[in-house]
Each structure stands twice: as structure tokens, then as C-alpha cells.
Design a protein around this motif. Structure first.
Motif, PDB file in Angstrom:
ATOM      1  N   TRP A 326       0.746  -0.804   0.126  1.00 58.93           N
ATOM      2  CA  TRP A 326       0.412   0.185  -0.261  1.00 58.93           C
ATOM      3  C   TRP A 326       0.922   1.548   0.255  1.00 58.93           C
ATOM      4  CZ3 TRP A 326      -3.194  -2.007   4.004  1.00 58.93           C
ATOM      5  CH2 TRP A 326      -4.574  -2.720   3.894  1.00 58.93           C
ATOM      6  N   HIS A 361      -7.191  -4.426  -1.463  1.00 57.79           N
ATOM      7  CA  HIS A 361      -7.263  -2.768  -1.577  1.00 57.79           C
ATOM      8  C   HIS A 361      -8.320  -2.272  -0.348  1.00 57.79           C
ATOM      9  CE1 HIS A 361      -4.809  -1.892  -4.789  1.00 57.79           C
ATOM     10  NE2 HIS A 361      -5.507  -2.572  -5.662  1.00 57.79           N
ATOM     11  N   PRO A 430      -6.646   2.554  -4.971  1.00 56.87           N
ATOM     12  CA  PRO A 430      -6.379   1.472  -5.551  1.00 56.87           C
ATOM     13  C   PRO A 430      -4.947   2.331  -6.582  1.00 56.87           C
ATOM     14  CG  PRO A 430      -7.633   1.313  -7.686  1.00 56.87           C
ATOM     15  CD  PRO A 430      -7.775   1.916  -6.070  1.00 56.87           C
TER      16      PRO A 430
END
Length: 439
Positions: A326, A361, A430
């Protein structure tokens, strides 16, 4: 644009009225071109007598082909005809009077005009006349259809061209306003440093844009002062609270000390959360980088393991294999996940499960408690709001801090009823945040 089109239609209407007025007049007898040609073609001999009309081919054919419909005369100052296209020497109108006249020639109504000409010290009168029936025929069969259709086609083309030109012009003129409106729509409490470009807007509204930018500056300055005060107050309160706790610890073991310590702990926690809230509200405090979700989740579980054991709650971590990293600020994201899990532990009953699920996500934290009523769901992120079933002594700022961190990451934090319990879902973007979000 409607005003522009209305002006165009009005202009065309005025032109049509003017043309109609012109068409209502006789065509041949009022022709200044014909009279000018006649006067210019008048020839004189050596004694100053008019001897010929050197007509251009533009008009001479009329007298040869339409002698009964179009004619002219040249008169002397006594009214005697000295020149005519044929043998007919009759005067057409008042011999020595300039202007328009009506007459009849061989039973044909004629309308003409007399013009005085000076030559060799004498005055001559040139007359030109055309029949009314020729005038009517030319006007009704030639002039009116030609001019009418021309005005209709020309007016239609003019309206189309004006409409297209006006649309393009108005769109071009309003483009800076649309750009400014888009910039205003992007300004949020987290983007108060943005300013409108004053050089790209029309000069007429430039003072308004300038005033708006100054208002943003004042708003940004006030917001920063508020955040600085909040952070400063939290920092200043930490030291006296630490001193109070040290003094209580130095006292003999008395029953009154335990409530005091709990109060001090609660105040210290609230001050710490205020400090976290001030830091989470400032976008410049974030530093984005790749964060491995599995490692982050295990760190949170290790940090809250003792709290879960003390509450009789079992933490269950579920992660999909091969999760991509992330783009986030690791410290801020750790605080967000920690607060969500801690909040779930505080609301979960003993011998229940708090489940943390992580997908590509999305992060979901759910408990098996009584949950939150539908009427209270909109208030769950309000500052200092606390649910009625919470066991701890928190300040009600944990979820507010989570919401601020989620906004800074461009993520969405949602609260849903889990049936049973409460489910918190964090939906990350994303794609990694751009420069505007990772200041």
C-alpha cells in the motif's frame, strides 16, 4: 448569447423595414444612377448648345427598345426641347422646375425627375421619366422576389453564422470561469493553500477572484492558528499531567490514590488523542511510502495483544495471499488500524472474536458486540462521541482520528452494522496518491 441573438434578429427586422420602405418607392424615376449617367453624357458644341447624349451602353439600349416606357428630354431655359431620343419633342414635366413630376405620355402614366445643368453661362434642364407600369413590373416581378429571397437567405445564413460565432466566443470567454469554478470545487479544508489564478479570468471579475484569494488566505491562517493552538495545548498539558502522576505515585498507598490515577490516566489519554488529532489534520505531516499490509497487521496485533487478553477477546487475522504493498504513511496507517481494532475490542463481549480481514485494497474490522443503532451511525465519527456500550474510559476521539487519516490517504472509511456487532471498512485507492495528496 440570447441577448446577442435577439439583437441580431432586431437588426434584421430593421433592415427588412428599410428595404420595404425602399421597395415602396418607384425604381426607375428615382434612380440617381440613371440621372447621373444622363447628365454626364450630355455633349455641347462650340456655341454651348447641347447636341448629343453620349449614353453608355448601360442605359442607351432602353431608349431604343422601350421608347414608350423610358425616355428623356433636354430643355433650354425657355422650356423648349432641344434633345430627345426620337422625334418626339414634347416636354415631360414642368419646363424649368427641378424635382419629381408625374405626367402622361400617349396615355401611359409616367413618373420622372428634372435636374438643372449649368454650361456656358446658360441653364439647361435634363428630364428622365419611366412608366409606372414598368416600375411596377420591375418591382413586383424582379426586385421584390430577388431582394426578398436574398434577404431571407442572407438573414438565415447570418443568424447561423452569428449563432456559431456567439457560441464559440461565449464558450471561450467563459472557459476561465469554468476553470476557476473547478478550482473552487477542489478546495477543501485540507486544501486551503490552493489559490485561483487571477491572470486567466476576465478583467471584469478579477477583483472578485482577488478578494476570494484573500479570504482563503485569512481562512488558512485561522485554521493553522487553531491547529497550532490544539497541538500546543496538548503538548503543554502532558508535562503537568506527568508531574501529577509522579506526585500521586510518591504518596502512601491509599484508597483515594487509585481513582486519582485513573483520572490522570484518562486525562493523559485524552491529551494524547488531541495531539494525534492535530497531527492527523495536517497533510504536511504525512510521508507516503510502500507499506506491507501483513507486517502492519501483525504489528497492530502484537501491540494490542495484552488488551485483547485482558478483555477476553480473541483476535483473528485474515489476509489474502500475495497482497500488493500500500502507498501510505506507515505511522499514520498504524494509528488508524490500531484505533479501529482497539475500538472493536472495547465494544466486543468477552469470549468473542474480533476479526481483521485484509484484501488488496480494503481492510475490514468487525466485532460481535451489540453494534451501533442505525440512528447513531452518522454520529460515529463525531469528535468526543462515545457509544453507550463502551467499557473503557476513552475520550471519543479515536474514530475521528481514523477519519482524518483516511481522508489524508484519499481513502473511504465506512461504518456498517455487522449483525451482530459493527463492521468498519477502509477502502484504499488502487493507485498511489499523486503529488497533490502526498504533500
Amino acid at each position: 448569447m440570447l441577448a446577442h441573438l435577439a439583437g441580431s434578429v432586431l437588426s434584421l427586422a430593421l433592415v427588412a423595414l428599410f428595404v420595404r420602405g425602399v421597395l415602396g418607392q418607384p425604381l426607375m424615376s428615382n434612380s440617381s444612377v440613371a440621372m447621373a449617367d444622363l447628365v454626364a453624357s450630355l455633349r455641347f458644341d462650340g456655341q454651348g448648345q447641347p447636341v448629343d447624349m453620349a449614353h453608355s451602353e448601360q442605359f442607351s439600349w432602353m431608349y431604343r427598345q422601350m421608347g414608350s416606357e423610358v425616355t428623356y428630354r433636354v430643355l433650354d431655359d425657355r422650356g423648349h426641347t432641344v434633345l430627345a431620343p426620337g422625334l418626339d419633342r414634347r416636354a415631360l414635366g414642368s419646363p424649368a422646375t427641378e424635382g419629381y413630376f408625374l405626367t402622361t405620355l400617349d396615355g401611359v402614366a409616367m413618373r420622372g425627375r428634372t435636374v438643372a445643368v449649368e454650361h456656358g453661362g446658360r441653364q439647361w434642364f435634363v428630364q428622365f421619366a419611366a412608366s409606372q407600369r414598368l416600375n411596377d413590373r420591375l418591382r413586383n416581378d424582379v426586385w421584390l422576389p430577388l431582394v426578398g429571397s436574398g434577404a431571407l437567405i442572407g438573414g438565415g445564413v447570418l443568424l447561423v453564422v452569428l449563432s456559431l460565432f456567439s457560441s464559440i466566443t461565449v464558450a471561450k470567454l467563459l472557459r476561465p470561469l469554468r476553470d476557476a469554478s473547478a478550482q473552487v470545487a477542489r478546495i477543501t479544508p485540507r486544501e486551503l493553500s490552493a489559490r485561483l489564478d487571477e491572470t486567466r479570468v476576465p478583467q471584469e471579475i478579477r477583483p472578485l477572484v482577488h478578494s476570494f484569494n484573500h479570504a482563503l488566505e485569512r481562512l488558512e491562517r485561522g485554521f493553522k492558528l487553531q491547529q497550532e493552538f490544539l497541538a500546543s495545548a496538548a503538548h503543554e498539558l502532558k508535562t503537568p499531567l506527568s508531574l501529577i502522576r509522579a506526585q500521586i505515585d510518591a504518596l502512601p498507598a491509599l484508597k483515594a490514590c487509585a481513582p486519582l490515577l485513573r483520572d490522570v490516566e484518562g486525562m493523559a489519554r485524552q491529551v494524547q488523542q488531541l495531539l494525534h488529532l492535530a497531527e492527523a489534520s495536517e497533510p504536511q505531516n504525512y510521508r507516503f511510502a510502500n507499506v506491507q499490509p501483513e507486517a502492519l497487521l501483525h504489528d497492530v496485533a502484537s501491540y494490542l495483544g495484552r488488551l485483547a487478553d485482558a478483555s477476553g477477546v480473541r483476535l483473528v487475522l485474515q489476509t489474502d495471499p500475495g497482497l500488493p504493498p500500500w502507498q501510505a504513511d506507515r505511522g499514520a496507517l498504524f494509528t488508524l488500524v490500531k484505533n479501529l481494532v482497539e475500538n472493536a475490542i472495547q465494544h466486543a463481549p468477552r469470549d468473542s472474536v474480533v476479526r481483521v480481514q485484509v484484501r488488496a485494497h480494503e481492510l475490514c474490522v468487525s466485532d460481535e458486540g451489540v453494534g451501533v443503532a442505525h440512528a447513531d451511525l452518522p454520529r460515529i465519527f463525531d469528535r468526543f462521541w462515545r457509544g453507550p456500550t463502551r467499557r473503557g474510559e476513552g475520550a471519543g476521539l479515536g474514530l475521528s482520528i481514523c477519519q482524518e487519516i483516511a481522508r489524508a490517504h484519499g481513502a473511504t472509511l465506512l461504518a456498517e452494522r455487522g449483525e451482530p456487532g459493527l463492521r468498519m471498512r477502509l477502502c484504499l485507492r488502487p493507485s498511489p496518491p499523486g503529488p497533490g495528496q502526498s504533500r
